[in-house]
Structure formats: structure tokens, C-alpha cells
Write an enzyme that holds these catalytic residues in place. Structure first.
Site, PDB file in Angstrom:
ATOM      1  N   GLN A   1       2.231  -5.775   5.960  1.00  0.00           N
ATOM      2  CA  GLN A   1       2.385  -5.592   4.541  1.00  0.00           C
ATOM      3  C   GLN A   1       3.788  -6.023   4.130  1.00  0.00           C
ATOM      4  O   GLN A   1       4.597  -6.384   4.981  1.00  0.00           O
ATOM      5  CB  GLN A   1       2.139  -4.140   4.160  1.00  0.00           C
TER       6      GLN A   1
ATOM      7  N   ASN B   1     -12.585  -1.334  -1.004  1.00  0.00           N
ATOM      8  CA  ASN B   1     -11.853  -1.864   0.149  1.00  0.00           C
ATOM      9  C   ASN B   1     -12.477  -1.323   1.434  1.00  0.00           C
ATOM     10  O   ASN B   1     -12.734  -0.119   1.540  1.00  0.00           O
ATOM     11  CB  ASN B   1     -10.387  -1.432   0.092  1.00  0.00           C
ATOM     12  N   GLU B   2     -12.725  -2.213   2.386  1.00  0.00           N
ATOM     13  CA  GLU B   2     -13.293  -1.813   3.685  1.00  0.00           C
ATOM     14  C   GLU B   2     -14.402  -0.779   3.491  1.00  0.00           C
ATOM     15  O   GLU B   2     -14.394   0.299   4.082  1.00  0.00           O
ATOM     16  CB  GLU B   2     -12.192  -1.300   4.618  1.00  0.00           C
TER      17      GLU B   2
ATOM     18  N   GLU C   1       0.838  -1.194   0.000  1.00  0.00           N
ATOM     19  CA  GLU C   1       0.000   0.000   0.000  1.00  0.00           C
ATOM     20  C   GLU C   1       0.873   1.244   0.000  1.00  0.00           C
ATOM     21  O   GLU C   1       2.002   1.230   0.484  1.00  0.00           O
ATOM     22  CB  GLU C   1      -0.916   0.013   1.239  1.00  0.00           C
TER      23      GLU C   1
ATOM     24  N   TYR D   1      -7.029  -8.596  12.061  1.00  0.00           N
ATOM     25  CA  TYR D   1      -5.729  -8.215  12.625  1.00  0.00           C
ATOM     26  C   TYR D   1      -5.606  -8.707  14.064  1.00  0.00           C
ATOM     27  O   TYR D   1      -6.588  -8.690  14.826  1.00  0.00           O
ATOM     28  CB  TYR D   1      -5.555  -6.695  12.604  1.00  0.00           C
TER      29      TYR D   1
ATOM     30  N   GLU E   1      -6.345  -9.083   4.175  1.00  0.00           N
ATOM     31  CA  GLU E   1      -5.535  -8.303   5.122  1.00  0.00           C
ATOM     32  C   GLU E   1      -5.516  -9.064   6.437  1.00  0.00           C
ATOM     33  O   GLU E   1      -6.566  -9.365   6.995  1.00  0.00           O
ATOM     34  CB  GLU E   1      -6.100  -6.893   5.349  1.00  0.00           C
TER      35      GLU E   1
END
Length: 512
Positions: free
Chosen positions: A366, A194-195, A47, A261, A317
Site C-alpha cells: 500500500q 471488496n474480496e 487502507e 500477492y 491489489e
């Protein structure tokens, strides 16, 4: 209450216990093997955040740092060695503010923008569509484009697909040719937003479902390029989001994403990446292990609407999220990477392999210099992290057939959450080679593992081990080899299987 007291109180609630030491027994059911472990489970995420792109992947052709057409030579070679199967770009939250036409054409003429999501720094767009897709070609990996739904238009997204993939006499294909690329790229994976429940527009599931149907309609296939369209899926425990998308979008998507996460929370301190207590370590592995239950619940919803498994689940992610390193830019999410992070990686990948019937891709966050990175750089210096080595040790699982197994072992417990002390995955490749990966999450005690191989023909075994002096060990630019794989000699074949002496806080890959 001060942040320090809050963090202390949070971890004081937990208890550190290990049930009575019991022998570890692993039974591999080779006769039940049927699911292929998609190589894309070992995917990466890049990203425009901090120094992931600029200084990480890209330095430009005129940089004094050795480079290959602008890509850092050391980072490029490290990723090539990892055999990266897929890379997601340009975000992340950045994707829904990214306007792709700003990143094409002569670099000196490209429009600048402010990266509002990550630090408010100026983005000069010198790394754009050509730079990313050419990198993927050079690495031999699939590009995964995340399209702008949040602030972009249907027309903008449709033209981007045309620009990248059309070989016809169309305006966007001709513009690509003017910018130096005659043939189209092969772009398979395309994310429609995204999201979208958060930084991608703060939408409801119902609203996003309608938006998806509209945007994806105009993301067309050109020539032999067929898009694998991915809907912006849920954040960890939002099962309603998955339910609504499965019901309202259905077979108009090839896959739905999931983000998870290992993070204490989204406000206040997330804890240090390198300084943590035994209780904090135990919280980490139980939190990471919880992704298995989350995946199972999302799969159960998908099974209700899609019993034939036509729609995939992508964990695009995932990873650990700690406080940024002291002295680093607060918006750049630069964190160190210890053996604790390696344990999270090993445990998570073993879980993804287990659910390979539905889970077809995962992208750790990432690839360079951000969150649970493979690689850290500082000017001309580069260091590989413990997590990098986990991916390298596990890459033999890519496109191999998963071998179902049972594990009987002690459990680590944090409050009411438990995780097996030993995590195991096994696969068999097309040439008959077998890979077994093991992680002893117990940081204090070795484990003796009895593996039943009676359903497999095994004549020899070799191994690699990753461990450190402590669970908080990590590599630095001055000491790059504090945590590094070594030959493992603790596996002995028997008449019916194998006995493995698994040291504390270790990750082992066994090849047979």
C-alpha cells in the site's frame, strides 16, 4: 514441526539455476504499437490499516509534524512528485465494515469504531470522505472508492454516491453542504464490494453476482458524474470466479478486479522482508512473474464473453507480503522494503504494460507504512523506499503508447518455474519521447543487452539506474540513501540500435 523447520524445508525444495549465459536481444516492434498504457496502472492503495492513514497520510491540522491542512507535508510532496494517478480507499477488508456516515461532520462528534480486521484498534474516523476526496483533489489524482457490500446496505451505498457526487437539492447533497463542501466531487471509480469471496462476505460467485446487480442498480449517476463500476473480482487463480461474473454480470460492470500477492502462504511465517537466502530470492521473482500467466488466463475468460474488450481488468491489489517487522504491531503489516521488492515492482509493472489492452488499472498495496509501501514514516521521520523509486523511474509510461517487443535472454529457474533474467518494457509518449525500462533480475551477473531500434528514430539517450550493495539493501531513517537512483551511463547508441551494459540486480530507465 517448528515454523523455522517448515520454512527451511519449503525453500530447500527449490534449486537455484541460471541457464547458460547468452547475449540479451531486444527487438522493438514500433510498427505494431496500438495500445495506450493507462496511467492508472501506476495507482496506489490506501487502507485504514496500521499507520497507513494515521501517521502516514494524515496527522491532523494541530500536529507538530509539518502538514498541509492535516496531510503530512513530506508524504504529500513525495506523492505529488510521483504523479499518483489514482488512489483506492478505504480498503481492503476495512471497506466492508466501514460506514461512511461515521466519518463526516465535526471531527469531535464522529463515532468511533473498532477496526476488527487490523489489530482491533480504535478508529476515530477523523479521516473520512472529505479528507480523502480533498487529498485526491490536492494531489490531482482520481479517487477510487471501495463500497461496503459485506456489512452495509443498498441504501447506505446509494446515499454515499449521492453525498459525494450530487449537485441537486437532495438530502445528501444538502448534508454535504452543511459539512462544508458546496460543490460535489468528481468520483469516477467505484468498487461494489471488496474480496467478496473472503473478508467481504465469504460469498459464492453466483450469490455475489446477484448482489452486485442489486447494489450497482442504485449507484446512480448524478449530473455530469458518471460512475465506472467495478465488480469484486477473483483472488489469483480462481478462474471460475471471473467466469461466473462475466457470464452473470456482463456489461453491467465497467471492470472486474483481480488480487495477486507475492506471498508464500496465508498461514505461518511469510518470511523476513530483509533476511533471505538466494533460494528465497529466486522463489520471489518466479512467483511475481507468475502473475503474467494468471492475467493471461483471466483475459482468456473475459475474451470469451467480451471479445470487443468493453470490460477492463484491474489488478487493484498486488505486491509483496512478508512478516511484519520484529517489534511492530502484529496487525499493522509494517514491513521493510529492499531491492528484492523493487525487482518485484519493476517486473510487475513491465507485465502490466504488456497487457494494457485489457489491464487498465493496478494498485500496489500500500502507499504508506503497509506491505510494499512507497513511503515509511516514524513520528516526524520519513524515508522513501526502493519501490517508490521504481514508480518514479517508470512514470513516463503513464498514458504513453506501449511498444510491443521480444526479449531473448537467459532464464532464472526455481524448480519447474522460470522467469527471463531480464524484464523489459517500452513506450512512446505523445511528444515522441521513448522510455525503455529494464530490470536485471539476476542478482549476480551483469547482462549485455542489444536493443534493435531500427523502427525508431533515436538520436540521444539518457538513463537512470537503481541498485544497491546487495539484493537485500534497503533504506532506513538513519540511512535514507542506501538505495537511491543515480545517473546511468551504460547505454551506447549504434547505427541500428543500442547496447546496454546492465549491472547485476539493477533497474534502469532509458529516455530517448
Amino acid at each position: 514441526m517448528s515454523m523455522k523447520k517448515t520454512l527451511f524445508s519449503f525453500f530447500l525444495m527449490g534449486t537455484l539455476t541460471l541457464s547458460a549465459q547468452t547475449p540479451v536481444k531486444v527487438s522493438i516492434h514500433a510498427d505494431q504499437a496500438k495500445n495506450k498504457i493507462s496511467k492508472e496502472i501506476y495507482g496506489q492503495f490506501s487502507e485504514h490499516l496500521g499507520t497507513c492513514i494515521y501517521g502516514g497520510l494524515w496527522v491532523g491540522e494541530n500536529s507538530p509534524i509539518p502538514n498541509i491542512k492535516g496531510y503530512r507535508t513530506d508524504v504529500f510532496n513525495a506523492l505529488k512528485d510521483l504523479q499518483v494517478p489514482v488512489m483506492r480507499w478505504p480498503g481492503g477488508c476495512f471497506a466492508d465494515e466501514y460506514h461512511w456516515m461515521d466519518g463526516i461532520g465535526p471531527k469531535e462528534k464522529r463515532a468511533k469504531m473498532v477496526n476488527n480486521n487490523w489489530g482491533g484498534v480504535v478508529e476515530d474516523n477523523s479521516f473520512g470522505t472529505h479528507e480523502f476526496l480533498n487529498l485526491c483533489e490536492m494531489l490531482g489524482c482520481e479517487p477510487y472508492i471501495s463500497g461496503n457490500v459485506g456489512s452495509g446496505s443498498v441504501e447506505e451505498m446509494a446515499k454515499w454516491v449521492e453525498y459525494m457526487t450530487s449537485d441537486g437539492e437532495s438530502p445528501m447533497a444538502n448534508l454535504r453542504r452543511q459539512n462544508g463542501r458546496e460543490k460535489p466531487w468528481n468520483v469516477k471509480f467505484f468498487g461494489v464490494g471488496n474480496e467478496s469471496w473472503g473478508c467481504g462476505g465469504n460469498m459464492t460467485a453466483d450469490y455475489y453476482s446477484d448482489i452486485y446487480r442489486r447494489y450497482s442498480t442504485y449507484c446512480r449517476d448524478f449530473g455530469s458524474n458518471h460512475l465506472y463500476k467495478i465488480a469484486s473480482g477473483a483472488s489469483d487463480y480462481d478462474y471460475n470466479w471471473t467466469d461466473v461474473l462475466m457470464k452473470k454480470i456482463g456489461d453491467k460492470m465497467k471492470a472486474v478486479s483481480l488480487h495477486y500477492y507475492t506471498c508464500k502462504g496465508w498461514s505461518g511465517s511469510k518470511g523476513s522482508a530483509t533476511k533471505f537466502t538466494p533460494e528465497e530470492y529466486l522463489w520471489t521473482v518466479t512467483k511475481a512473474a507468475e502473475i503474467e500467466d494468471v492475467i493471461k488466463k483471466h483475459i482468456a475468460i473475459m475474451d470469451k464473453y467480451d471479445p470487443k474488450n468493453k470490460i477492463d481488468l484491474l489488478v487493484d491489489e498486488w505486491g509483496t507480503w512478508w512478516d511484519q517487522e520484529p517489534g511492530s504491531h502484529p496487525g499493522f503489516l509494517y514491513q521493510q522494503n529492499t531491492m528484492r521488492d523493487a525487482m518485484v515492482a519493476a517486473l510487475s509493472l513491465n507485465i502490466f504494460n504488456k497487457y494494457s489492452e485489457r489491464v487498465k488499472m493496478a494498485n500496489i498495496a500500500q502507499v504508506v507504512n503497509v506491505l510494499q509501501a512507497m513511503i515509511l514514516t516514524d513520528g516526524p521521520k520519513m524515508v522513501l523506499t526502493p519501490t517508490y523509486y521504481v514508480f518514479k523511474m517508470y512514470k513516463g509510461h503513464m498514458d504513453a503508447t506501449e511498444l510491443p517487443l521480444d526479449v531473448q535472454c537467459a532464464e532464472l529457474t526455481y524448480n519447474d518455474k522460470k522467469v527471463p533474467a531480464v524484464s523489459v518494457s517500452a513506450s512512446k509518449n505523445a511528444k515522441g519521447g521513448i522510455l525503455i525500462t529494464m530490470a536485471n533480475l539476476d542478482k549476480d551477473n551483469a547482462q549485455t543487452v542489444d536493443v534493435d531500434l531500427s523502427n525508431l528514430k533515436v538520436s540521444k539517450v539518457s538513463g537512470t539506474i537503481l541498485t544497491g550493495k546487495g539484493i537485500d539493501s534497503y533504506n532506513t531513517f538513519d540511512k535514507p540513501d542506501e538505495v537511491k537512483p543515480a545517473e546511468f551511463k551504460g547505454a551506447k547508441l549504434t547505427k541500428t540500435g543500442m547496447i546496454v551494459t546492465l549491472p547485476a540486480k539493477s533497474i534502469v530507465a532509458l529516455e530517448m
